[in-house]
Design a protein around this motif. Sequence first.
Motif, short mmCIF file in Angstrom:
data_model
loop_
_atom_site.label_atom_id
_atom_site.label_comp_id
_atom_site.label_asym_id
_atom_site.label_seq_id
_atom_site.Cartn_x
_atom_site.Cartn_y
_atom_site.Cartn_z
N SER A 1 1.62 3.14 -10.58
CA SER A 1 0.36 2.23 -9.86
C SER A 1 -0.97 2.57 -10.47
CB SER A 1 0.50 2.42 -8.43
OG SER A 1 0.27 3.86 -8.11
N LYS B 1 1.30 -10.26 -7.86
CA LYS B 1 0.79 -10.54 -6.62
C LYS B 1 0.73 -12.06 -6.07
CE LYS B 1 -2.80 -6.92 -7.93
NZ LYS B 1 -4.13 -6.75 -8.34
N THR C 1 -3.48 -7.70 -2.42
CA THR C 1 -4.72 -7.21 -2.34
C THR C 1 -5.21 -7.46 -1.07
OG1 THR C 1 -5.83 -9.44 -3.02
CG2 THR C 1 -5.11 -7.72 -4.84
N ILE C 2 -6.45 -6.85 -0.65
CA ILE C 2 -7.07 -7.07 0.87
C ILE C 2 -7.38 -8.36 0.88
CG2 ILE C 2 -8.98 -6.12 2.43
CD1 ILE C 2 -8.76 -3.41 0.81
N THR D 1 0.93 -1.15 0.00
CA THR D 1 0.05 0.03 0.16
C THR D 1 0.68 1.21 -0.14
OG1 THR D 1 -1.55 -1.06 1.14
CG2 THR D 1 -2.03 1.16 1.17
N GLN E 1 -6.13 -11.03 -0.20
CA GLN E 1 -4.95 -11.80 0.11
C GLN E 1 -4.38 -11.80 1.52
OE1 GLN E 1 -2.36 -10.75 -3.05
NE2 GLN E 1 -3.08 -12.29 -4.67
N ILE F 1 -0.92 -9.64 -11.78
CA ILE F 1 -1.41 -10.45 -11.19
C ILE F 1 -0.32 -11.62 -10.77
CG2 ILE F 1 -3.21 -12.46 -11.16
CD1 ILE F 1 -4.89 -10.79 -13.08
N GLU G 1 0.21 -2.42 -7.97
CA GLU G 1 -0.33 -3.18 -6.65
C GLU G 1 0.15 -4.73 -6.49
OE1 GLU G 1 -4.66 -4.03 -4.45
OE2 GLU G 1 -4.53 -4.03 -6.61
N ASP H 1 -7.67 -12.86 -6.71
CA ASP H 1 -6.77 -12.07 -7.76
C ASP H 1 -5.28 -12.71 -7.69
OD1 ASP H 1 -6.40 -10.32 -9.48
OD2 ASP H 1 -6.23 -8.40 -8.42
N THR H 2 -5.33 -14.12 -7.75
CA THR H 2 -4.32 -14.90 -8.12
C THR H 2 -4.41 -15.71 -9.41
OG1 THR H 2 -5.05 -16.71 -7.01
CG2 THR H 2 -3.96 -15.20 -5.66
N TYR I 1 2.32 -12.88 -2.54
CA TYR I 1 1.47 -13.83 -1.72
C TYR I 1 2.26 -15.07 -1.41
CZ TYR I 1 -1.80 -17.22 -0.14
OH TYR I 1 -2.58 -18.08 0.30
#
Length: 663
Positions: free
Chosen positions: A502, A518, A421-422, A409, A424, A515, A418, A578-579, A522
């Motif tokens: 971003s 991300k 994500t929230i 963030t 994740q 993605i 990004e 979002d994976t 994660y």
Amino acid sequence: TLTKGEMTVQDLVACKSAATLAQDGMQVVVRQAGGVWPNSAAETCNALSLCGILNNGAELKKDSSTGEEIWTGSPTEVAILRACSDVQGGPAAAKALKAKPENNKLFEIPFNSENKWMLTIHGQAGGSKVTAVLKGAPDRVLKFCSVNADPAAMATIEGQMQKLMGDARRVLAIAKRDITSPPPKFEGSGPADCNFPLKDFEFVGLYGIEDPPKEGVDTAVIKATNAGVKVVMVTGDHPDTARAIAKRINILKDVGASGDQQQFSVITGVDLDTRVPKGDNFTDEEPEENVIWWKKATTHARVFARVSPIHKQVIVQAYQKYGYKGIGDICAMTGDGVNDAPALKQAEVGVAMGIRGTEVAKDAADIVLQNDNFSSIIDGIEQGRLCSANLRKSIMYTLCSKVPQFAPTLAMVFSVPEALTIAQVLLIDIGTDIWTAIAYAFQPAESKLMARAPRHPKLVKLADWGVGVYSYCYIGVLQALFCWIMFFSLPDMFRIMHEKGSAGPYTHDEKHTIIEGKTVYYWTLVMGQIAAAISTTTERQTLLTYCFPNMALNVAFLFEVILGLVAIYAGFMHGPFDTTSLALDYVSKPVIALVAIVVIEEIRKYIFRQLEEQGMCGWCLDTNPGMDGSSSSEDESQDEYGSDESSMEDSDLGYGGKKPLIC
């Protein structure tokens, strides 16, 4: 708590002749192997055993359920009556003696904690002569005896008492005198109001009573000392008896004390009489002399002897006020009598005896020991430390992931796409971290858990600055570093950041790359959290010796890995979280983060262990118990003649010191 409470008279010391005591000395009869008395005892100790039978509150009664005869009464009285009966020929002979008309009990002044003696008068009602028998603490009984005016005789008696007390015997004295022309009715409760002479008694002899320590107490005291808990014994016994018992159970050391350590190691009730607070508790208005005295006492005292019931609460209050250089100790008090209730209530933790304890003591206490075993207190301390340590580890583990969770963030402000994500974040916190954090409840203790200094709640909080530094500035930073390395290892990620930032807009391929980034971020964080969990299982001990004993935590690790792989490869997880599926290369590389963090943490633990051995790090106690520190005390109820025994455990508050427990 410290002793078995199984009183046994081991020594009978008879006076040959009170008139020639200094010249003739005293005759000592010792119980032989197997618990029998020598044949000579009947003649040598006839007067001593007869007086012990007459002046006694114990009885031999039939058990209504079994029909067997059992001794009833206080442990001290039963021990004396049993020994004197054996010398006279057994219980039947003792009953016959008490049944004689000249031995009929006419009057009695029961024992109380102020007098520390009991008196009985025997004879025929209306007779011209009766016999008074006085039994109790030697220093109190001898004041009423004619030998008190003979320094040589007193020196002989004192010498014999010192020998008995040096063998950890509780010593009681007994005396008698004939009263001619007795009053029609005996009245009074002490020297001030008795209507018969209470002086010029003839000294008869001494009883040496043994109350052996419970099995394992000596070892438990050593274990407590090594854990930073200072054990202090509070007792009504004579200081010499108390000192001998304390040495036997490792509360006092035979050598090494000097100065204030020697002066304050054993404190008597007389010393405390002028040191009590002005009000109900100590305040800042206490005389400076008393403040200095109490600070030394709470630092060096190991035994409080010849104390009265009022002293017990004062001792606890003093440790709480002046312990650890005025900060105050955390005290645990143990006791079983009615008189112990105020001190049990005063202590941070009151520990009552479940078997011997009175209901008043149990109601006043916070904990009731079902087995009356002092060792159980130390086991409880160890379990409490384990719970505290595991809770601390769980907090540290949970907080570690907050830095890499917040970093994406913050990075978006600097045009980084990004990375997390929230959804994740929630998948990590709720799906994995919560179960791993709970699994710490089953974590076994480290090898040196009981060698660490106690944590004083006024000085060191459970979640102190060290937890924040460890989680946010150390492990959390390492996790974030590896997460960003893996994130930017994807092709075109740097280009996307420089060209699109971003905010975008992104092409289809660029969206897919983000993605993937991300997902890699994660998955690296999942590996980082497993590394954090492995690392926080111990604070100092190496994993090479500690290994992975917590099966609940091992299952949590497996669950984290499985859930993470499901989030990556299960299609139904891609949309909500979002994976996307990753190549094997991007799944295996984050394992480097896991290994690296664990290795780095092992190096840190090794360095700190070396510093501890060199005395440069204060997380572990010096195993030399010394005399420093605060104390915690344990107190047993008062038995007859001031044989009230208590023990206080005390540990300085703060690393490198010791704290208090009162028994």
